[in-house]
Design an enzyme around this catalytic site. Structure first.
Site, PDB file in Angstrom:
ATOM      1  N   GLY A  38     -12.826  -1.196  -7.834  1.00 42.53           N
ATOM      2  CA  GLY A  38     -14.168  -0.651  -7.643  1.00 42.53           C
ATOM      3  C   GLY A  38     -14.488  -0.012  -6.396  1.00 42.53           C
ATOM      4  O   GLY A  38     -15.410   0.080  -5.726  1.00 42.53           O
TER       5      GLY A  38
ATOM      6  N   THR B 153      -8.775   0.889 -10.360  1.00 43.07           N
ATOM      7  CA  THR B 153      -7.979  -0.075  -9.989  1.00 43.07           C
ATOM      8  C   THR B 153      -8.261  -1.377 -10.919  1.00 43.07           C
ATOM      9  O   THR B 153      -8.868  -1.140 -11.713  1.00 43.07           O
ATOM     10  CB  THR B 153      -8.546  -0.678  -8.280  1.00 43.07           C
TER      11      THR B 153
ATOM     12  N   GLU C 167      -3.644   7.941  -3.740  1.00 46.01           N
ATOM     13  CA  GLU C 167      -4.199   6.911  -2.808  1.00 46.01           C
ATOM     14  C   GLU C 167      -4.557   7.586  -1.648  1.00 46.01           C
ATOM     15  O   GLU C 167      -5.443   7.255  -0.917  1.00 46.01           O
ATOM     16  CB  GLU C 167      -3.174   5.993  -2.476  1.00 46.01           C
TER      17      GLU C 167
ATOM     18  N   ARG D 275       1.009  -1.255  -0.132  1.00 41.68           N
ATOM     19  CA  ARG D 275      -0.012  -0.059  -0.013  1.00 41.68           C
ATOM     20  C   ARG D 275       0.989   1.252  -0.027  1.00 41.68           C
ATOM     21  O   ARG D 275       1.981   1.460   0.812  1.00 41.68           O
ATOM     22  CB  ARG D 275      -1.025   0.141   1.316  1.00 41.68           C
TER      23      ARG D 275
HETATM   24  N1  GLU Z   1      -8.386   3.166  -3.442  1.00 46.82           N
HETATM   25  C1  GLU Z   1      -9.294   2.201  -3.219  1.00 46.82           C
HETATM   26  C2  GLU Z   1      -8.761   1.015  -2.086  1.00 46.82           C
HETATM   27  O1  GLU Z   1      -7.590   1.051  -1.908  1.00 46.82           O
HETATM   28  C3  GLU Z   1      -9.249   1.641  -4.582  1.00 46.82           C
HETATM   29  C4  GLU Z   1      -9.426   2.339  -5.702  1.00 46.82           C
HETATM   30  C5  GLU Z   1     -10.613   2.089  -6.401  1.00 46.82           C
HETATM   31  O2  GLU Z   1     -10.699   0.989  -6.624  1.00 46.82           O
HETATM   32  O3  GLU Z   1     -11.157   2.909  -6.829  1.00 46.82           O
HETATM   33  O4  GLU Z   1      -9.727   0.495  -1.693  1.00 46.82           O
END
Ligand code: GLU
Length: 621
Positions: A513, A428, A467, A124
């Site tokens: 998602g 993602t 992020e 991460r």
């Molecule tokens: N930032 C999201 C997460 O870490 C993932 C990004 C997304 O899928 O939109 O859960």
């Protein structure tokens, strides 16, 4: 896969469902032997997308045909599931640059056939060491940055990327190939180019205004200042050169070498056009943050469900605990014996309860005491289940459970909820691999929203993540497990999941998602393990997401099929689709099912995000 429940959705219902979701009546009803092929015209060449493949000797599934082809080629040449996963991910950095790449992070789950163990890597993105806890407040005004446009297109939101370190760690630990070898096919792909499809063009269009703020982004992704044409070939020579540099020098080129300096400079002083039409607040990332980045190895979450062992990603992702808790609640009901709508009602209610607990308790465990054992305990689930009325939807948001006071007996088992806002975007990418030895990888990686921060490192061909917007937007409260803290990882929803039966993997799956990742994986598991669907049907089936909010977000096809019946329970359904993207679909999952005698069924989306590509080494004829 052995099933405990014999009840199947009626043929008529499935036919309707499949026609609605895939437009290919035969696909989901067919036995798991072959898939529909979509041929995408591409300037004299064809890109073949195969939604399902069944066979032997290994499999790769991702959203992209070029990336899956790269992975399956690695398997054919003797590489293992980890080698294939890294090569596929590197290729996705070329063809899915708005959803993944070395400017981002992700979570890697590995089943080792030799030791029969599941391990995980947390790659991460991490908050810079100098990031203040009120970093989302504009120092010039004292007011919070607006989430859009300021924060999403900013240096502030860029976390220290973990993707390259994840690839390197995975290869060193479990792979048989070097990083340099693993980057080679993707380097060739970046040089030769890939064929732009409608999804890529739409994603570029959704981001065009942001991308135009940055000459390096515009040059790469808006050639001639135009949207790339469907069928045209997009090359990324800068990324090819970056991959070559990393192949020569190793990850140190990125974390302590020339790239580290350029990344830090780009974040601290985003290289915009002379008069940007959007504000682009600078960020905090330094070369020391890059030099100090470490992938975290940690135990997976584990929950048992109807005789299966479901392994997921522990915090900093909330995926494993939230899915595990919801399954523990659902296991108290014999979903397979219920009507489909009764089962869906329970799925939505269990999901809301688990999301309430996620919001209350889950953050980066290095900074907050996450009560993971409680969240995954059957006794806790029993008490949470007390909140469910099998005939009536609870008013949302529901209160979280009390992890300090539960005994599985119905009573006053809740505690006061801290308000929170779901600002996770939808982006993602996800991939699944399996090899001939029985090793399996489930890997979800991201740069956060589609297009990440919109900032390309000049001359390097990759976008930086945004992020850190996954930290609570308005959360500076000391009791918020997901508040901003320097060096911390923002809470994720990514949910790479591997399911075992008697110690052997039977299913691996994951999805993009945002927070709907959790509901997509949960719903797909319920579809497959409880509702009698094949894995293709489970993936293709229309989706709905209840994330402890007043309304259920659902795909239009789901509303068409189940909306009226669920509204009778008191659920309110609103169609999916958001302010950031043109897509009205939830998720873009991939899965591999592992059957007896090495038989593999690799599945990707038939239509969502333009459809994915699932390949096996030796297709069954
Ligand atoms: N930032 C999201 C997460 O870490 C993932 C990004 C997304 O899928 O939109 O859960």
């Amino acid at each position: 896969m052995p099933r405990r429940h014999s009840r199947r959705p009626s043929r008529r219902l499935l036919a309707g469902l499949v026609a609605l979701t895939t437009g290919v009546g035969a696909l989901a009803l067919a036995p798991a032997s072959s898939g529909a092929e979509q041929r995408v015209p591409s300037g004299g060449r064809y890109n073949v997308k195969t939604a399902t493949s069944t066979g032997y000797g290994g499999a790769v599934t991702s959203v992209d045909p070029e990336a899956s082809r790269v992975g399956v080629e690695v398997l054919r040449r003797g590489g293992n599931a980890v080698d294939a996963a890294v090569a596929t991910a590197a290729a996705l950095g070329v063809t899915e640059p708005y959803s993944s790449g070395i400017g981002g992070g992700g979570y890697f789950v590995h089943y080792d056939a030799r030791t029969r163990t599941v391990s995980t890597l947390d790659g991460r993105e991490t908050a810079p060491a100098t990031m203040p806890t009120d970093a989302f407040v504009d120092p010039a005004t004292g007011e919070p940055y607006r989430f859009t446009p300021e924060l999403v297109t900013s240096g502030v939101a860029v976390g220290t990327p973990g993707t390259l370190a994840t690839w390197d760690t995975a290869l060193r630990r479990w792979g048989t190939r070097s990083l340099s070898q693993s980057l080679r096919p993707a380097t060739q792909l970046a040089s030769r180019g890939f064929v732009v499809d409608q999804t890529f063009r739409d994603q570029t269009a959704d981001n065009a205004a942001r991308f135009r703020q940055f000459p390096a982004t515009q040059r790469q992704f808006l050639p001639g200042n135009e949207l790339p044409r469907v069928g045209s070939v997009m090359r990324n020579r800068d990324l090819a050169a970056t991959y070559r540099l990393i192949a020569r020098q190793g990850v140190k080129a990125f974390y302590t070498g020339p790239l580290a300096r350029e990344i830090a400079r780009t974040v601290q002083d985003p290289p915009t056009v002379r008069r940007p039409s959007l504000p682009v607040p600078p960020g905090y990332l330094t070369t020391a943050d890059l030099a100090g980045y470490r992938v975290a190895s940690q135990a997976p979450t584990r929950s048992t469900y109807r005789g299966y062992d479901v392994y997921g990603m522990a915090p900093s992702s909330s995926g494993g605990s939230t899915i595990g808790e919801a399954l523990n609640i659902l296991e108290r009901h014999d979903l397979g014996a219920l009507s489909e709508v009764d089962a869906l009602h329970l799925y939505l209610e269990a999901s809301a309860l688990a999301f309430a607990d996620r919001g209350q308790y889950v953050g980066d465990p290095r900074f907050t005491d996450v009560p993971l054992t409680d969240l995954l305990s059957d006794t806790f689930a029993a008490e949470r289940d007390c909140e469910i009325d099998v005939d009536r939807a609870a008013t949302k948001p529901v209160e979280p459970g009390d992890v300090d006071d539960y005994d599985g007996v119905c009573g006053d088992g809740t505690t006061e909820r801290r308000p929170e806002q779901d600002t996770e975007n939808i982006s993602t990418t996800n991939l699944t691999t399996a090899d001939r030895w029985g090793n399996v990888v489930e890997y979800t990686l991201t740069i956060e929203q589609t297009g990440g921060s919109g900032i390309t490192v000049p001359g390097r061909g990759f976008l930086l993540n945004n992020e850190l917007t996954d930290f609570s937007y308005d959360g500076v409260a000391a009791d918020d497990p997901n508040r901003i803290q320097p060096g911390k990882r923002p809470r994720s929803s990514m949910s790479p999941t591997i399911v075992l039966r008697d110690g052997e993997p039977v299913l691996a799956l994951g999805s993009p998602g945002g927070s709907t990742i959790i509901t997509t994986v949960l719903q797909t598991l319920v579809n497959r393990l409880d509702l009698g669907m094949t894995i293709q049907q489970a993936l293709a089936s229309p989706r709905a997401a209840q994330r402890n909010s007043a309304t259920v977000t659902a795909e239009p096809e789901f509303i068409a099929l189940h909306g009226d019946a669920l509204e009778e329970y008191g659920h309110t359904l609103t169609p999916s689709g958001d302010a950031f993207t043109s897509a009205a679909q939830i998720g873009a999952a991939t899965a591999i099912e592992l059957g007896p005698r090495g038989r593999l069924t690799a599945v990707s989306e038939p239509t969502r995000r333009g459809g994915g590509s699932a390949l096996v080494v030796r297709p069954r004829r």
